[in-house]
Design an enzyme around this catalytic site. Sequence first.
Site, PDB file in Angstrom:
ATOM      1  N   CYS A 126      19.929 -33.754   3.241  1.00  0.00           N
ATOM      2  CA  CYS A 126      20.341 -35.056   3.768  1.00  0.00           C
ATOM      3  C   CYS A 126      21.671 -35.003   4.512  1.00  0.00           C
ATOM      4  O   CYS A 126      22.015 -35.939   5.231  1.00  0.00           O
ATOM      5  CB  CYS A 126      20.414 -36.078   2.644  1.00  0.00           C
ATOM      6  SG  CYS A 126      18.886 -36.214   1.703  1.00  0.00           S
TER       7      CYS A 126
ATOM      8  N   HIS B  52      26.698 -43.279   2.277  1.00  0.00           N
ATOM      9  CA  HIS B  52      25.379 -42.653   2.152  1.00  0.00           C
ATOM     10  C   HIS B  52      24.392 -43.662   1.566  1.00  0.00           C
ATOM     11  O   HIS B  52      23.288 -43.825   2.079  1.00  0.00           O
ATOM     12  CB  HIS B  52      25.463 -41.397   1.291  1.00  0.00           C
ATOM     13  CG  HIS B  52      24.253 -40.546   1.356  1.00  0.00           C
ATOM     14  ND1 HIS B  52      23.820 -39.950   2.525  1.00  0.00           N
ATOM     15  CD2 HIS B  52      23.349 -40.192   0.414  1.00  0.00           C
ATOM     16  CE1 HIS B  52      22.717 -39.258   2.298  1.00  0.00           C
ATOM     17  NE2 HIS B  52      22.401 -39.398   1.015  1.00  0.00           N
TER      18      HIS B  52
ATOM     19  N   LYS C  53      21.408 -47.429   5.365  1.00  0.00           N
ATOM     20  CA  LYS C  53      20.063 -47.247   4.817  1.00  0.00           C
ATOM     21  C   LYS C  53      19.467 -48.544   4.279  1.00  0.00           C
ATOM     22  O   LYS C  53      18.248 -48.623   4.088  1.00  0.00           O
ATOM     23  CB  LYS C  53      20.084 -46.177   3.723  1.00  0.00           C
ATOM     24  CG  LYS C  53      20.342 -44.774   4.235  1.00  0.00           C
ATOM     25  CD  LYS C  53      20.323 -43.769   3.105  1.00  0.00           C
ATOM     26  CE  LYS C  53      20.709 -42.389   3.603  1.00  0.00           C
ATOM     27  NZ  LYS C  53      22.124 -42.340   4.056  1.00  0.00           N
TER      28      LYS C  53
ATOM     29  N   HIS D 105      15.834 -44.317   4.389  1.00  0.00           N
ATOM     30  CA  HIS D 105      16.500 -43.019   4.294  1.00  0.00           C
ATOM     31  C   HIS D 105      15.828 -42.022   5.233  1.00  0.00           C
ATOM     32  O   HIS D 105      14.767 -41.482   4.913  1.00  0.00           O
ATOM     33  CB  HIS D 105      16.412 -42.518   2.858  1.00  0.00           C
ATOM     34  CG  HIS D 105      17.333 -41.379   2.547  1.00  0.00           C
ATOM     35  ND1 HIS D 105      17.821 -40.510   3.504  1.00  0.00           N
ATOM     36  CD2 HIS D 105      17.869 -40.953   1.360  1.00  0.00           C
ATOM     37  CE1 HIS D 105      18.596 -39.608   2.938  1.00  0.00           C
ATOM     38  NE2 HIS D 105      18.643 -39.853   1.632  1.00  0.00           N
TER      39      HIS D 105
ATOM     40  N   PHE E 179      20.370 -33.450  -1.139  1.00  0.00           N
ATOM     41  CA  PHE E 179      19.695 -32.654  -2.153  1.00  0.00           C
ATOM     42  C   PHE E 179      20.434 -31.322  -2.316  1.00  0.00           C
ATOM     43  O   PHE E 179      21.018 -30.793  -1.379  1.00  0.00           O
ATOM     44  CB  PHE E 179      18.254 -32.381  -1.752  1.00  0.00           C
ATOM     45  CG  PHE E 179      17.345 -33.578  -1.856  1.00  0.00           C
ATOM     46  CD1 PHE E 179      17.591 -34.594  -2.765  1.00  0.00           C
ATOM     47  CD2 PHE E 179      16.226 -33.680  -1.043  1.00  0.00           C
ATOM     48  CE1 PHE E 179      16.753 -35.689  -2.875  1.00  0.00           C
ATOM     49  CE2 PHE E 179      15.374 -34.771  -1.139  1.00  0.00           C
ATOM     50  CZ  PHE E 179      15.635 -35.772  -2.057  1.00  0.00           C
TER      51      PHE E 179
END
Length: 421
Positions: free
Chosen positions: A172, A313, A345, A350, A409
């Site tokens: 990401c 984020h 987001k 996402h 991740f």
Amino acid sequence: MFSSFKRPRRVVITGMGCVTPIGIGRESFWRALQRGESGVRRIEGFDISESPVKIAAQVQNFDWQAQLNPKDRKHVPRTVPLALAAAREALEDAKLSPNDRSLEERRGIGVVLGTGGGGLAFTEQQYEYWYVGPVHKASVYTIPSSTHGGLSSELSMAFGLRGISHIISTGCTSSADAIAYAAQHIALGRQDIMMTCGVDSPIAPGSLAAFNLMTVLTDEWNDEPARASRPFSLNRSGIVLGEGAWIYVLEEIEHAKRRGAKIYAEITGYGATCDAYHRVRLEEGGDEPARAMTLAMKDAGIEPKDIDYINLHGTSTLLNDRIETSALKLAMNCNAGRIPMSATKSQIGHPQGASGAAGLGATLCAMHTSIIPPTINLDEPDPDCDLDYVPNESREAEVNVALCNCIGFGSKNSALIVKRV
């Protein structure tokens, strides 16, 4: 990081293009951001009857065929036409026409893209042709088009760009890292101009099923898609998948000024860390995301008091939103409650590896319109998430220095600092 080098050249953004779930083109994207529109809808394009998750933020009203020669469309992933359309807008916005440049000039223009899944959905379709049929529909270019590296080459070939052609795939954080990597090449004099972006399109049957296995997607809002992505809200319940492409043209500041280019912002800082903790989760406490932000501020030569806005984020998961809030408090200390922040987001879902580039696009919107996009669906804030997330409605504010935060991740963390010139 930039600070590892004695940076001789300043790097600025002179072009932007995008294809997003809330609008195609920069102006449409910005207007929808300011209005707090959601791009989350019921999934189209494949059977979702057996899937517990039936919603995603997909690009609407996009002419997929117009971006490619018709015979090529079956041979490339969905990410290619998304990236091509955004690239064409970015080059036009920057008033650059590669076709009018000499071979030597085109050797000075590179491409660095960030993507998480790249051609994963394309590969999934090819396997279906091979194992279910009809086999004759499978592409002879399955291998090069399935690898991430082929994606940057598609842009290089489309515009005749002979400089570096690289992919950054760090989950990401991919596009935040790609933007920083592209900027470094200009700062160090290795390339004159860079095209850089984030592009991802993870919405496919197999990918959706795999995300479901991780239990990171929300399945509670299938009947109210627009309310599903709700970062920092008490009743948030998971990620909504999204897709899109956000592309930028970068160049050295004096080069841009000499040709009279419009300058959106200067890229002044970058920081990256890893929790080294888990394949999906972050470590509680937020120390490493905070350190990435601190490194970016140090690289830019600024302090928390200098920051006017933070693009978050904000994935809408219980754990990540809480940890990101903790990290912000660590990095910004007493300034954390003062700085307006928002989670893009909440509107676009996402988009995985394109997250950083999408957040940069929202940040440029705030800088150049003096309107900070909101975090929508923040109806009841989580008591553990108690900062100023600009809830539900956009806000007028002057933004000269901003931070874009990314978490990925593998417990990766990246942060960019941009400054209005």
